[in-house]
Write a protein that holds these residues in place. Structure first.
Motif, short mmCIF file in Angstrom:
data_model
loop_
_atom_site.label_atom_id
_atom_site.label_comp_id
_atom_site.label_asym_id
_atom_site.label_seq_id
_atom_site.Cartn_x
_atom_site.Cartn_y
_atom_site.Cartn_z
N ASN A 67 0.80 -1.23 0.00
CA ASN A 67 0.00 0.00 0.00
C ASN A 67 0.84 1.28 0.00
OD1 ASN A 67 0.91 -0.14 2.58
ND2 ASN A 67 -1.10 -0.33 3.55
N ILE A 68 2.15 1.15 -0.27
CA ILE A 68 2.97 2.35 -0.45
C ILE A 68 2.60 2.96 -1.81
CG2 ILE A 68 5.34 3.19 -0.74
CD1 ILE A 68 6.25 0.90 1.07
N THR A 69 2.60 4.27 -1.89
CA THR A 69 2.27 4.93 -3.16
C THR A 69 3.37 4.63 -4.18
OG1 THR A 69 1.23 6.66 -1.85
CG2 THR A 69 1.64 7.16 -4.13
N ASN A 70 2.98 4.40 -5.43
CA ASN A 70 3.95 4.08 -6.49
C ASN A 70 5.07 5.13 -6.55
OD1 ASN A 70 2.42 1.91 -7.25
ND2 ASN A 70 1.50 2.91 -9.04
N SER A 71 6.31 4.65 -6.49
CA SER A 71 7.44 5.58 -6.49
C SER A 71 8.68 4.92 -7.08
CB SER A 71 7.79 6.01 -5.06
OG SER A 71 6.70 6.57 -4.38
N VAL A 72 9.59 5.74 -7.58
CA VAL A 72 10.93 5.25 -7.94
C VAL A 72 11.98 6.21 -7.40
CG1 VAL A 72 10.37 3.96 -10.04
CG2 VAL A 72 10.88 6.38 -10.21
N ARG A 73 13.11 5.62 -7.08
CA ARG A 73 14.30 6.42 -6.72
C ARG A 73 15.34 6.19 -7.80
NH1 ARG A 73 17.80 5.99 -3.02
NH2 ARG A 73 17.49 3.77 -2.58
N ILE A 74 15.88 7.25 -8.36
CA ILE A 74 16.87 7.12 -9.42
C ILE A 74 18.06 8.03 -9.14
CG2 ILE A 74 15.09 6.51 -11.11
CD1 ILE A 74 15.29 9.28 -12.28
N LYS A 75 19.16 7.73 -9.83
CA LYS A 75 20.41 8.48 -9.60
C LYS A 75 21.07 8.71 -10.95
CE LYS A 75 24.83 7.58 -7.26
NZ LYS A 75 25.54 6.61 -6.42
N THR A 76 21.69 9.85 -11.15
CA THR A 76 22.37 10.08 -12.43
C THR A 76 23.51 9.07 -12.60
OG1 THR A 76 23.77 11.76 -11.38
CG2 THR A 76 21.87 12.56 -12.65
N VAL A 77 23.71 8.63 -13.84
CA VAL A 77 24.81 7.71 -14.14
C VAL A 77 26.15 8.43 -13.95
CG1 VAL A 77 25.92 6.42 -16.02
CG2 VAL A 77 23.43 6.25 -15.67
N ASN A 78 26.19 9.67 -14.37
CA ASN A 78 27.41 10.49 -14.24
C ASN A 78 27.22 11.56 -13.17
OD1 ASN A 78 28.52 9.21 -16.61
ND2 ASN A 78 27.10 10.49 -17.80
N LYS A 79 28.35 12.06 -12.68
CA LYS A 79 28.26 13.25 -11.85
C LYS A 79 27.85 14.41 -12.75
CE LYS A 79 31.34 12.03 -8.10
NZ LYS A 79 32.55 12.37 -7.32
N VAL A 80 26.96 15.24 -12.26
CA VAL A 80 26.43 16.34 -13.07
C VAL A 80 26.62 17.67 -12.34
CG1 VAL A 80 24.73 14.94 -14.31
CG2 VAL A 80 24.10 15.94 -12.10
N ILE A 81 26.58 18.72 -13.13
CA ILE A 81 26.68 20.06 -12.55
C ILE A 81 25.27 20.55 -12.26
CG2 ILE A 81 27.43 22.43 -12.97
CD1 ILE A 81 29.57 21.21 -14.83
N ILE A 82 25.08 21.01 -11.04
CA ILE A 82 23.78 21.51 -10.61
C ILE A 82 23.94 22.96 -10.16
CG2 ILE A 82 22.93 19.22 -9.96
CD1 ILE A 82 23.54 19.91 -7.03
N PRO A 83 22.88 23.75 -10.22
CA PRO A 83 23.01 25.15 -9.82
C PRO A 83 23.45 25.34 -8.37
CG PRO A 83 20.99 24.82 -11.05
CD PRO A 83 21.56 23.45 -10.79
N TYR A 84 23.16 24.35 -7.52
CA TYR A 84 23.43 24.48 -6.08
C TYR A 84 24.91 24.59 -5.75
CZ TYR A 84 23.49 23.25 -1.11
OH TYR A 84 23.71 23.24 0.23
N GLN A 85 25.77 23.92 -6.53
CA GLN A 85 27.20 23.93 -6.18
C GLN A 85 28.05 23.78 -7.44
OE1 GLN A 85 27.21 20.36 -3.64
NE2 GLN A 85 28.36 19.29 -5.24
N ASP A 86 29.33 24.14 -7.32
CA ASP A 86 30.22 24.08 -8.47
C ASP A 86 30.70 22.66 -8.76
OD1 ASP A 86 30.07 26.79 -8.88
OD2 ASP A 86 31.76 27.22 -7.54
N GLU A 87 30.90 21.89 -7.70
CA GLU A 87 31.47 20.54 -7.85
C GLU A 87 30.43 19.57 -8.43
OE1 GLU A 87 34.56 17.89 -7.63
OE2 GLU A 87 34.60 20.06 -7.28
#
Ligand code: ZN
Length: 259
Positions: A67-87
């Motif tokens: 009875n958990i709501t349908n969900s998925v957890r996923i992760k990028t294959v590569n490290k990516v650049i995000i606005p939050y940080q430079d690394e």
């Protein structure tokens, strides 16, 4: 090459921000067991799909046979650049309420390629089609209930959507950003979406060939002509040598070619 995290929906119509309505209880004031979700309703009619603009791997599937709501957890294959940080960093996403029929086709370890459409919005645990989304970085501590009674994906750091993603305006049309301040991805790093390459096929390749045949005129028998001759020979069961001899020529004449 640098890879930027790009917002993974073709339409942005955010209907509830992290600090509104029943989302507020996800993190306030229980910041130790918290996430910061936003609701993405996409087109807001019909069934839109999650449309990754980076490659992701499925880490966990929840909600099938319980009875958990349908969900998925996923992760990028590569490290990516995000606005939050430079690394560059692995970006971790969760999506909830997706179509069960689509969820059943997914498996842990599956790669969701950029440009694919692996699952659609659903209504499992919701009264209208939408995705309940979270974006996160760092260690994952589990799916936990906080003091407000909300189930949260608990990561080291939960990000707001505009901290996690850049926008590629060639991909995403923004109808409602709900006050988030998204930045456009630097153009020189756009993903190769919509590019065509050797080996591709389909309606657009057909259109490209027709267009090129109209626009690239010349009297030089070059690589392009040779390649076309080979395709023609293959389609007609002839030897694919790329030369127009009597056999190939008569086949062409049968199909309307005039010298
Ligand atoms: Zn939600």
């Amino acid at each position: 090459m640098k890879e930027y995290a790009i917002y993974p929906f073709e339409e942005m119509r955010i209907t509830q921000a992290h600090n509104e309505g029943n989302h507020l209880a996800h993190w306030y004031p229980f910041k130790d067991v918290a996430d910061k979700p936003w609701d993405e309703a996409c087109k807001d009619s019909g069934r839109s799909s999650f449309c990754p603009q980076n490659d992701y791997v499925i880490e966990e599937i929840l909600g099938l046979g319980n009875n958990i709501t349908n969900s998925v957890r996923i992760k990028t294959v590569n490290k990516v650049i995000i606005p939050y940080q430079d690394e560059p960093v692995y970006l971790e996403l969760t999506f909830t309420h997706m179509e069960e029929e689509d969820l059943r086709k997914l498996y842990v370890g599956q790669i969701l390629k950029k440009g694919s459409k692996p699952f659609r919005e659903g209504k499992d645990g919701a009264n209208a089609y939408h995705f309940h989304c979270t974006a996160n970085i760092g260690k994952y501590y589990g799916f936990k209930k906080n003091g407000n009674g909300k189930w949260c994906y608990v990561y080291e750091k939960s990000l707001l959507p505009d901290e996690a993603f850049y926008i590629d305006s060639n991909v995403t049309t923004i109808y409602n950003a709900r006050g988030y301040r998204f930045q456009e991805v630097p153009k020189q790093f756009l993903p190769a979406r919509g590019w065509f390459t050797k080996g591709d096929s389909g309606e657009n390749v057909d259109k490209i060939n027709n267009w090129l045949a109209e626009h690239v005129k010349g009297q030089f028998f070059g690589d392009y002509t040779e390649a076309c001759v080979k395709v023609f020979q293959k389609q007609n069961g002839l030897e694919e040598d790329g030369n127009i001899g009597p056999i190939t020529l008569s086949k062409m004449e049968e199909q309307g070619f005039k010298e």
